[in-house]
Design a protein around this motif. Structure first.
Motif, PDB file in Angstrom:
ATOM      1  N   VAL A   1      41.296 109.514 -87.971  1.00  0.00           N
ATOM      2  CA  VAL A   1      41.945 110.922 -87.242  1.00  0.00           C
ATOM      3  C   VAL A   1      40.918 111.295 -86.340  1.00  0.00           C
ATOM      4  N   LYS A   2      39.670 111.614 -87.097  1.00  0.00           N
ATOM      5  CA  LYS A   2      38.524 112.114 -86.153  1.00  0.00           C
ATOM      6  C   LYS A   2      38.123 111.315 -84.942  1.00  0.00           C
ATOM      7  N   GLU A   3      38.056 110.009 -85.136  1.00  0.00           N
ATOM      8  CA  GLU A   3      37.895 109.160 -83.870  1.00  0.00           C
ATOM      9  C   GLU A   3      38.832 109.301 -82.956  1.00  0.00           C
ATOM     10  N   LYS A   4      40.032 109.465 -83.382  1.00  0.00           N
ATOM     11  CA  LYS A   4      41.435 109.438 -82.672  1.00  0.00           C
ATOM     12  C   LYS A   4      41.203 110.927 -81.844  1.00  0.00           C
TER      13      LYS A   4
ATOM     14  N   LYS B   1      48.656 109.317 -85.095  1.00  0.00           N
ATOM     15  CA  LYS B   1      47.378 109.673 -85.786  1.00  0.00           C
ATOM     16  C   LYS B   1      47.456 108.952 -87.340  1.00  0.00           C
ATOM     17  N   ASP B   2      48.723 108.533 -87.828  1.00  0.00           N
ATOM     18  CA  ASP B   2      48.883 108.109 -89.119  1.00  0.00           C
ATOM     19  C   ASP B   2      48.711 106.543 -89.395  1.00  0.00           C
TER      20      ASP B   2
ATOM     21  N   ALA C   1      56.513 115.238 -81.538  1.00  0.00           N
ATOM     22  CA  ALA C   1      55.904 115.396 -82.750  1.00  0.00           C
ATOM     23  C   ALA C   1      55.845 113.964 -83.611  1.00  0.00           C
ATOM     24  N   THR C   2      57.063 113.258 -83.505  1.00  0.00           N
ATOM     25  CA  THR C   2      57.084 111.899 -84.184  1.00  0.00           C
ATOM     26  C   THR C   2      56.203 110.962 -83.599  1.00  0.00           C
TER      27      THR C   2
END
Length: 111
Positions: A43-46, A36-37, A29-30
């Protein structure tokens, strides 16, 4: 079984896994949050990258989660189709089958 139900069932399984191996899942999770951050991609591209990888890796639960995340990130069905076409080009016949799952998941969740 509906895609929403598949997503819900997988979330239930992941909750059990989190309780069983909390350190490993916390680490994952980390890592996910850090990826993502940070960085120049949105975020959409990722999520599109992740979906393409899930498609060619043939991970249906991953496809379902990333389709759902893309919807939340403001993706469009047209953009999804473009990414699926690229995944098909890279993954061949098996990617065609999983692209069908991704599109059906989108259409069900959008409905």
């Amino acid at each position: 079984m509906s895609y929403k139900k598949k997503i819900d069932e997988m979330r239930g399984e992941l909750r059990v896994l989190n309780k069983t191996v909390p350190a490993a899942m916390g680490g994952f999770a980390t890592l996910s949050k850090a990826v993502k951050d940070n960085g120049p991609l949105s975020v959409k591209e990722k999520e599109y990258v992740a979906l393409g990888m899930a498609l060619v890796m043939r991970c249906e639960p991953c496809i379902n989660f990333h389709v759902e995340a893309l919807m939340k990130a403001g993706a469009t069905r047209e953009e999804l189709g473009d990414v699926l076409a690229m995944g098909i080009q890279m993954g061949g016949g098996p990617a065609v089958m999983y692209a069908g799952h991704a599109l059906a998941c989108w259409d069900e969740l959008a409905g």
